[in-house]
Every structure is written in C-alpha cells, then in structure tokens.
Design a protein around this motif. Structure first.
Motif, short mmCIF file in Angstrom:
data_model
loop_
_atom_site.label_atom_id
_atom_site.label_comp_id
_atom_site.label_asym_id
_atom_site.label_seq_id
_atom_site.Cartn_x
_atom_site.Cartn_y
_atom_site.Cartn_z
N LEU A 1 49.31 37.90 36.85
CA LEU A 1 48.32 38.72 37.56
C LEU A 1 47.18 37.86 38.07
CD1 LEU A 1 48.17 41.88 35.27
CD2 LEU A 1 49.34 41.65 37.47
N ARG A 2 46.69 36.94 37.25
CA ARG A 2 45.60 36.05 37.68
C ARG A 2 46.03 35.20 38.88
NH1 ARG A 2 41.43 34.25 34.20
NH2 ARG A 2 41.97 32.10 34.78
N ALA A 3 47.26 34.68 38.83
CA ALA A 3 47.75 33.85 39.93
C ALA A 3 47.86 34.66 41.23
CB ALA A 3 49.10 33.25 39.57
N VAL A 4 48.34 35.90 41.12
CA VAL A 4 48.46 36.75 42.31
C VAL A 4 47.08 37.08 42.87
CG1 VAL A 4 49.17 39.02 43.15
CG2 VAL A 4 50.68 37.75 41.62
N LEU A 5 46.14 37.43 42.00
CA LEU A 5 44.79 37.77 42.45
C LEU A 5 44.11 36.58 43.12
CD1 LEU A 5 43.69 39.90 39.37
CD2 LEU A 5 44.03 40.75 41.70
N ARG A 6 44.36 35.38 42.59
CA ARG A 6 43.78 34.19 43.22
C ARG A 6 44.39 33.95 44.61
NH1 ARG A 6 44.47 29.46 39.00
NH2 ARG A 6 43.63 28.27 40.78
N ALA A 7 45.70 34.19 44.74
CA ALA A 7 46.34 34.04 46.05
C ALA A 7 45.83 35.07 47.03
CB ALA A 7 47.86 34.16 45.89
N ALA A 8 45.41 36.22 46.52
CA ALA A 8 44.92 37.29 47.39
C ALA A 8 43.61 36.92 48.08
CB ALA A 8 44.73 38.58 46.59
N ALA A 9 42.92 35.89 47.58
CA ALA A 9 41.70 35.41 48.24
C ALA A 9 42.03 34.64 49.52
CB ALA A 9 40.90 34.52 47.29
N ALA B 1 45.51 45.94 32.64
CA ALA B 1 45.79 44.50 32.65
C ALA B 1 45.26 43.85 33.93
CB ALA B 1 47.30 44.27 32.53
N ILE B 2 45.36 44.56 35.05
CA ILE B 2 44.84 44.02 36.32
C ILE B 2 43.32 43.93 36.25
CG2 ILE B 2 44.58 44.49 38.79
CD1 ILE B 2 47.37 45.84 38.65
N ALA B 3 42.68 44.97 35.71
CA ALA B 3 41.22 44.96 35.59
C ALA B 3 40.76 43.81 34.70
CB ALA B 3 40.74 46.30 35.03
N GLU B 4 41.47 43.57 33.60
CA GLU B 4 41.12 42.47 32.71
C GLU B 4 41.30 41.13 33.40
OE1 GLU B 4 40.13 39.83 29.89
OE2 GLU B 4 39.64 41.96 29.95
N ALA B 5 42.36 40.98 34.20
CA ALA B 5 42.59 39.73 34.93
C ALA B 5 41.47 39.49 35.93
CB ALA B 5 43.95 39.77 35.63
N GLN B 6 41.03 40.55 36.61
CA GLN B 6 39.93 40.42 37.57
C GLN B 6 38.64 40.00 36.86
OE1 GLN B 6 40.26 44.43 39.09
NE2 GLN B 6 41.19 43.75 41.02
N GLU B 7 38.38 40.62 35.73
CA GLU B 7 37.16 40.30 34.98
C GLU B 7 37.19 38.85 34.47
OE1 GLU B 7 36.83 43.23 31.93
OE2 GLU B 7 36.67 44.90 33.35
N SER B 8 38.34 38.42 33.98
CA SER B 8 38.43 37.05 33.46
C SER B 8 38.23 36.02 34.56
CB SER B 8 39.77 36.83 32.75
OG SER B 8 40.85 36.87 33.67
N LEU B 9 38.76 36.31 35.76
CA LEU B 9 38.57 35.39 36.89
C LEU B 9 37.10 35.36 37.31
CD1 LEU B 9 41.74 36.29 38.98
CD2 LEU B 9 41.29 34.10 37.88
N ALA B 10 36.46 36.53 37.30
CA ALA B 10 35.05 36.60 37.67
C ALA B 10 34.19 35.82 36.67
CB ALA B 10 34.61 38.06 37.74
N ARG B 11 34.51 35.94 35.38
CA ARG B 11 33.75 35.22 34.36
C ARG B 11 33.85 33.71 34.54
NH1 ARG B 11 35.95 39.23 30.82
NH2 ARG B 11 37.56 37.75 30.16
N GLN B 12 35.03 33.26 35.01
CA GLN B 12 35.24 31.82 35.21
C GLN B 12 34.77 31.34 36.58
OE1 GLN B 12 39.56 32.25 33.51
NE2 GLN B 12 39.05 30.06 33.57
N GLY B 13 34.37 32.28 37.42
CA GLY B 13 33.91 31.91 38.74
C GLY B 13 35.02 31.47 39.67
N LEU B 14 36.25 31.94 39.42
CA LEU B 14 37.39 31.57 40.27
C LEU B 14 37.55 32.60 41.40
CD1 LEU B 14 40.02 30.54 37.55
CD2 LEU B 14 38.78 29.04 39.13
N ALA B 15 37.75 32.08 42.61
CA ALA B 15 37.91 32.97 43.77
C ALA B 15 39.16 33.82 43.61
CB ALA B 15 38.00 32.13 45.04
#
Length: 580
Positions: free
Chosen positions: A390-398, A421-435
């Motif tokens: 999910l994190r990898a897909v969300l990062r590609a969506a940028a 699970a998607i919401a948690e992946a979004q939050e974890s990426l935001a916490r790390q500052g990843l696009a």
C-alpha cells in the motif's frame, strides 16, 4: 506418422515449430537459456553434480550392513553405472552445448528421452529399470539445487535467429514459469492440463502466441524435436504433419499475420460506436515492463496491473517497499500520464508463492486452494506485507494517476479492514515526510456475494471492476484450471450474464465507473452484448485491443437494446443473442 491431439483453444493463431519438452519431475526444475559464455560453466555444474552424486552412492555402499541383501549393493552399482553412462552423462552435456539449456533443464530433457527408450523395451525387467534412471536424475537435480547456480534473472534468452522455431510442450506450466518464457524464443505452447481461463492461459494470450491446454497426452505422445503445428483457433495439436498439411498451415499463418497488420492500423483510431458512444479500451499487464506495450497497443490506460507476478520466481523472498515502488513508478512513467489501475497482490489458487509452501504443508488436506487463503484474504493475514504494498502504491500515486483495486472482497469487515490499512499507510508516509498521492479505490466483483451486495460496495468504493473469470468460477462452482470440468465453465450461463448486467446497471445508477477486466472483455463474441448492457469500459490483453476496437467501431448500440431483454430472459442466452 502424423497424429492429432485435441485440447482447449486458449490463444488464437497458428504456431509451427520443433518440440521442446519440459518433463515433469518430483523435483522442481528451473528452465532457462544460458548465454554462450556461460555454457562451459553449466557443463562444469553438471560434472560437479555427477561427482557429488557418485560420492554419495559410494558412501552409501560403504555403509551397507554386511547382513544386508546383496541386491541392495547391486542396485547402488546400477545407479553408479547409469550415472556415468553416455546416454545420460554425455547426452546431457549436448543439451547444454547445442541448445544452451541450463543444467537442470538438460537433465530433465535427457530423462525424457531415456525414459521413452525404456518404455519401448519389450522385456518387462528392463522396462522397470526406468525408475532407476529417474532416481539418478533426481539425485542430480537435488545436487544441483544444493550447489551455487547462475540465476535465471541474470541471463537473457538465446537469440535463435536462423534456427527452427520452437514450441513448448509440458504437462503444465505455472504462471511464474510462463513469465520466464514471456520474452523468449517460443512461438506457441501446449500443456496436458489447464482450462481456458487458467492464469497460464491468460499469460499466453498476453504473450499473443497460439496455445492449446488440456491436451491430456500431449507431453507423452510428443518427442523432442518433433515438428508440431498448434492450431490455436480449433484447439488442435498436429504432431509431424504431412507436407501438404504443413503448407496449408503455413498459408493460414501468413493470413493471420496479414489480418493482424490490418488490425494494427486501428490502434490510434478513437474508439466510438456508430451511434457516437465513446468506449474506453484499457490494457491488462503483468509486469512494469509491459506498460510500453500497452501504450503501443492503443490502450488509453491500464485497467488491471496484476502485481502478483512481481512476487513470483523469487525463492520465497518478497519484494520490499522500494522495489515495489520502483516497479509501480516504472509502470506509471510508461503510460505517460494515462491512468494505471494497480491490483493488490492476488496470490493463491493457481498462482502460489514459493513461501506459501509452509502453509500448504500444514494444510495438505486442502484440495481446493481457490476457496482458501488467497487474494485479499492472504494480504490481510500478512499485514506487514500488505502495508509495504500500500505504501509503495501511494508513493507511486504522487507521480501520476493511480487507481487501487482490491481483489476477492466478499465481507463488509474485509472492506473496513482494507480502508483502515490504507489510512494507516497514508499516515505513516505523512509522518516520514514521504511524497504520496490519493488513489481512487476500487473493488473487484468476482465473488457472487459481492455482486449481490452491490449497494454496500458502491457506498465504500469509487469504482468497481468485474473479474469475469473468477465470477464465473465461483458462480458455477467450477475450478477454471481443471480440464476435467472445463466444459462446464460457461460464460454464457444465464445467471452469469444476469449478475454482470446487474453490476453494470447498479454501478451506473450510482454514478460510479464500472469496467470488465476479465477474459470476457477481450472476447469479441461478448463485445456487442456488453455494450448492450451499458458497459463503456473494457480492460483486456494488449493484443486484443485492436480486434475489440474493430467490433466497437462497427456497432450501433441502438439496435442492441431490444435483443438484450430477450437474451437475459432466455434459458439459452448464446442462441438467443446469436439469432436476435
């Protein structure tokens, strides 16, 4: 002598070439080609494996108790003799040097040749010695497996320019193995088992090469280097055809190539019906590298990226987040701004992972993996793996327009867990500052329960995709990979058509996009029917897009509506539609 073997047609066209047999074995065998500079290395691997097995057998002889039966020592001597016999040792090296087979494949190929020779012996005692040859071959394969080996991924297929075309013949070919052959030298393939919509057949169609599955005795009747004709339209394999038959099929092959060239001219023609209805034709892909092919085919996006193929042939090592992100990034970039629909990993049934062997060993009683831990069920049981994807897909969506598709949903609880699970992946990426970007979230409608609870699904999802392959399988209780019941797999079944129509209608009434991404979408026999149902988005193998576009361009949907009601009400929809 020429013979015909009948099976199921799964990928159209004609293939002519020499047989390459992939023998079945109780030991898994890797099949790949080695480059010229690696040939002697493979021969050396064979020698080391033979020496290792010889040492094992000698040690076994030394450890035989004095009171043991004399035949036990004699049997070990027979195995030692076979190990050094030219019919196995030298001939195996020839497969490596002449055909550039890897060491494992060379052993399997020569085992096939020698086993047939034993089968043809009149003496019963000698015929039974085939088992000894098989045991020696398996010892060699196990020895090769223990040794350090060149990895198939590091090697490129041989350039067979100027040589006879080759046709692959096997008892079965896993989808993972099909990917090994995807850009290789084979012009077609035949398997003893399989159904029209098994994933092996699906990959064959994506390769756009003629194929026949469910041919039962093909791998037993065909010999290495036999001339073969595959008639992918009729589902027939012709072994050692006569010159007249061969010339007839070569003519048909040329006609197919001309027709394909005519269809290719439609690739960039806007897809609009005669009455002005715009229709979206999307591509199904298996790997990131397939994206340029999808674009070149005239697709206006990817409607199904089967990510599970990125997880296969990895000896149990799952791709990490960075590797997945790179793959999805490559696919997004390859589509040059067009949308990409990424389906979360759909593992299980006829697409097992190497690392699932542990689970399968614990559940040896499980005879139908299609009803077991697969697709979203497996993802939810592996939360760390699911989070990485999910994190990898969300990062590609940028980086572009990405849609996320969830397979095999049937329960509200599953829907809620996926969204969490998607919401948690979004939050974890935001916490790390990843696009990362927002994705449209879609559900595969491939379980009857999902089709029957569409109002619930439409409240939770932005779009739906109908996976007709599994929807037919689960509606009719037919294992689509089992050739013994494949005749009962019926896309024209009245209930199947009613479910498809119901899903399309309810999605449109809710104002939600709906697409068919199963095999029905790429089958020209269903194009007009699906258009009549109101479908305006089809996703299929890139090789089918021009053919389906031709059907769409020739269709006036206004003339189809009257026929639809009669077809859906019929006990024999196919006959009703054809006669309408």
């Amino acid at each position: 002598m020429s013979i015909q073997v009948f099976g199921l047609p799964v990928s159209r066209g004609v293939a002519i070439g020499r047989a390459v047999l992939v023998a079945s074995s109780r030991v898994d065998v890797a099949h790949y080609y080695v480059e010229a500079q690696a040939v002697e290395h493979e021969v050396e691997r064979l020698r080391h494996a033979r020496d290792a097995v010889a040492q094992e057998l000698m040690l076994l002889k030394e450890e035989v108790p004095e009171d043991a039966h004399a035949e036990l020592v004699a049997l070990l001597d027979v195995h030692l003799m076979l190990l050094h016999d030219d019919s196995l040792a030298e001939a195996t090296k020839q497969w490596v040097r002449e055909r550039h087979y890897n060491a494992e494949w060379a052993i399997a190929a020569q085992l096939e040749v020698v086993a047939r020779q034993f089968d043809e012996m009149e003496d019963e005692y000698l015929r039974e010695r085939k088992a000894d040859v098989e045991q020696v071959a398996e010892r060699l394969l196990l020895a090769l497996g223990r040794a350090a080996a060149l990895q198939p991924e590091a090697l490129k297929p041989r350039d067979f320019a100027g040589e006879d075309p080759l046709v692959l013949v096997a008892n079965d070919i896993s989808p993972a193995d099909m990917l090994q052959f995807k850009r290789s030298v084979f012009t077609g393939f035949v398997t003893d088992v399989g159904g029209r919509t098994s994933h092996t057949a699906i990959v064959a169609r994506s390769m756009d090469i003629p194929a026949v599955v469910g041919a039962r005795e093909a791998s037993r009747l065909v010999r290495q280097d036999d001339w073969l004709v595959i008639d992918g339209d009729a589902g027939v394999l012709i072994v050692n055809p006569s010159p007249i038959v061969l010339e007839e099929y070569r003519f048909r092959q040329r006609q197919c190539e001309l027709e394909r060239a005519r269809l290719d001219r439609l690739r960039h023609t806007p897809c609009v019906t005669l009455d002005g209805q715009a229709v979206e034709l999307l591509a199904n892909i298996e790997l990131p590298a397939d994206a340029p092919t999808a674009l070149a085919s005239g697709a206006v996006g990817v409607g199904l990226f089967r990510t599970e193929f990125m997880f296969m042939n990895r000896e149990g090592r799952l791709p990490d987040e960075e590797e997945q992100f790179e793959g999805y990034r490559q696919a997004v970039a390859g589509l040059k701004g067009l949308p990409v629909t990424i389906r979360t990993v759909d593992i299980g049934a006829d697409k097992p992972l190497d690392r699932m062997n542990v689970h399968e060993l614990r559940h040896e009683h499980l005879l139908n993996p299609a009803l077991g831990l697969r697709a979203i069920r497996w993802s939810l049981s592996e939360p760390e793996m699911f989070a990485r994807q999910l994190r990898a897909v969300l990062r590609a969506a940028a980086l572009g327009k990405v849609r996320l598709l969830i397979p095999m949903l049937a329960h509200v609880e599953e829907i809620l867990r996926v969204k969490a699970a998607i919401a948690e992946a979004q939050e974890s990426l935001a916490r790390q500052g990843l696009a990362h970007g927002r994705v449209e979230l879609g559900a595969m409608i491939e379980v009857p329960a999902a089709a029957l609870m569409m109002p619930v699904f439409l409240r939770h999802f932005d779009f739906v995709s109908i996976g007709t392959n599994d929807l037919i399988q689960y509606t009719l209780a037919i294992d689509r990979a089992d050739e013994t019941v494949s005749h009962l797999y019926d896309a024209w079944h009245p209930v199947v058509l009613q479910l498809v129509h119901q899903v399309i209608t309810q999605a449109q009434q809710a104002g939600k996009p709906v697409c068919v991404c199963g095999e029905m979408a790429g089958d020209p026999d269903f194009t007009e029917l699906l258009l009549a149902m109101g479908l305006r988005s089809f996703s299929m193998h890139p090789s089918q897009i021009s053919l389906i576009k031709q059907r769409v361009l020739r269709t006036d949907t206004r003339t189809l509506r009257a026929r639809l009601a009669a077809t859906l009400a019929s006990d024999r929809p196919q006959d009703t539609w054809a006669g309408g």
